[in-house]
Structures are given as C-alpha cells and as structure tokens.
Design a protein around this motif. Structure first.
Motif, short mmCIF file in Angstrom:
data_model
loop_
_atom_site.label_atom_id
_atom_site.label_comp_id
_atom_site.label_asym_id
_atom_site.label_seq_id
_atom_site.Cartn_x
_atom_site.Cartn_y
_atom_site.Cartn_z
N GLY A 228 48.41 7.31 89.46
CA GLY A 228 48.33 8.73 89.78
C GLY A 228 48.53 9.64 88.59
N MET A 229 49.11 9.12 87.50
CA MET A 229 49.26 9.93 86.28
C MET A 229 47.88 10.24 85.71
N SER A 230 47.80 11.34 84.98
CA SER A 230 46.52 11.74 84.40
C SER A 230 46.70 12.10 82.93
N GLY A 231 45.58 12.15 82.23
CA GLY A 231 45.66 12.47 80.82
C GLY A 231 44.30 12.74 80.22
N LYS A 232 44.28 12.86 78.90
CA LYS A 232 43.07 13.17 78.15
C LYS A 232 42.60 11.93 77.41
N VAL A 233 41.33 11.59 77.61
CA VAL A 233 40.75 10.43 76.93
C VAL A 233 40.39 10.82 75.50
N LEU A 234 40.88 10.04 74.55
CA LEU A 234 40.58 10.28 73.13
C LEU A 234 39.38 9.44 72.76
N LEU A 235 38.22 9.94 73.13
CA LEU A 235 36.98 9.21 72.94
C LEU A 235 35.87 10.18 72.63
#
Length: 239
Positions: A228-235
C-alpha cells in the motif's frame, strides 16, 4: 529582411526539452486472498489476528466440529456393521444358503456406508483453515464463538515476503525497457530509495494514453516496507 526575432521565442520553446514525467508507483503483495468458510459451524479459535504473522500450514481458523465428529463415528459404526454382513453373506453364498442378489445388496450397502465415511472425513477436513503461504493477516472478519455460513469470508491475508511495484510507463519505452531492467524507487513513507528489478510487462497497451502497466520486485527484505505504500520511480529513458 525577415523579422527573425519575432519567431525566435517560438523556436526556443520548440527546442526546449519536455519536462520529465513523474512515475508514481504503489507496493502490492505477491499473493493475497480472502479465506472463506467451507462448512457451516461455530468458530472455536482464531489462530492469527490482524497484523500478526503466520507460517504456511498454521491453523488460522478452527471450528467447533463436535457434531461432524459424531457423524463420523456413526458412519464408521455403520460401515463396520455392513462389512460384517458382507463377510457372513459371502460364507453363506459359498454354502448356497442365500442367493447372489442378497449378497450383492449387502455389498452395495457396504459401499454406501464407506462413501458416507469418506464424506464425513472430507467435512472434518474443513474444520480447520490452514495458511496457504507465509504471510500476515490484513483483516479479521469473524470472531471466536461466531457462527458462520459456508462461503462466508473469514480472513484477508497477504504474502509480503516479496513486494511488487506496479506503475504505468509510456508504451514507447518498451523499445528499451525489458524484464530484468534494474532501477530504484523513492518511497514517500520511509523517505528512502530501494532497488527494483522489472519482472513483467502488461499484455495490453492503453490505446488512449499510449501507456502500459509494468511490475517490478523490490530486491531484498526491508521490514519497514508494507503493501500500500507509494513512491516515485527513478527511471528515465536512455539519452
């Protein structure tokens, strides 16, 4: 002479690189399911409550099956009686004191009694609900001493031993983005970055947005992470 200064601002705008697209992602468990009752019975014990961990094979729910056990004892007694009848009739048939039909009927009664024993055994096998995998309880839907009906939801559980990262990328990235690609993700809740390996690419491209869903697996075990945690993809695409 052409007024080139008039079109210079437009040329600058067209030549400027587009702003980088922010890719948002969410963690999800590898396996998750809702366990449901297969028999109607009273809940005797809940083996794991919300948030608690369990191992594969642990008893998560135990039912009061005293009635089912009594039915099993009755079925076994009936089977024993029919087996004795078959044995006696077999001897009497050898002595030609009974007909073959009577012997066949006794054997059929024995087979029916055996089937009842098997059915009772199958029901008793549903008196406990084992864990299908290692994991945690997400939501407990029943309490001890509560009577449940067949099909009623008991527990929501998940396997968080491997957390997957789901996100959307432009479909044109599929030229270079392949399973096995390594990258990182910055999670909002922990303010840390974690290694990710792309595991699979969606089978269908959205024709409107020209995007596709991809999934990666977090590399390693990080106790602070949760589904359920979310974040920013470093791609980003290669230059």
């Amino acid at each position: 002479m052409t007024g080139w200064w008039r079109i210079l601002p437009l040329l600058v705008v067209l030549a400027a690189p587009a702003a980088a697209q922010e890719l948002r992602a969410q963690l999800s468990p590898r396996d998750f399911t809702t366990l449901a009752a297969e028999i109607g019975a009273k809940v005797e014990k809940v083996g794991a409550r919300e948030g608690e961990r369990f191992k594969k094979g642990d008893t998560l729910i135990a039912f009061d099956c005293s009635i089912q056990r009594a039915q099993m004892a009755e079925a076994r007694a009936a089977l024993g009686a029919t087996e004795k009848t078959v044995a006696v009739n077999s001897r009497l048939l050898e002595l030609q004191t009974i007909g073959k039909l009577e012997s066949d009927v006794a054997q059929a009664e024995r087979d029916k009694a055996r089937a009842k024993v098997d059915a009772s055994g199958a029901v008793l096998g549903k008196c406990t609900v084992p864990a299908p995998f290692d994991g945690r309880v997400v939501e407990q839907k029943v309490r001890a001493q509560q009577y449940v009906q067949p099909g009623q939801a008991l527990l929501d559980i998940l396997d968080d031993s491997v957390l997957e990262l789901d996100f959307i990328v432009p479909s044109k990235w599929l030229v270079w983005l392949k399973p096995g690609h390594l990258f990182q993700v910055a999670m909002d809740e922990t303010a840390k970055t974690y290694p990710v390996k792309l595991t699979r690419i969606g089978a269908r491209i959205d024709p409107v947005s020209q995007s596709v869903k991809v999934t990666g697996a977090i590399g390693g075990h990080f106790p602070e992470l949760a589904a359920g945690m979310s974040g920013k993809v470093l791609l980003s695409p290669p230059p």
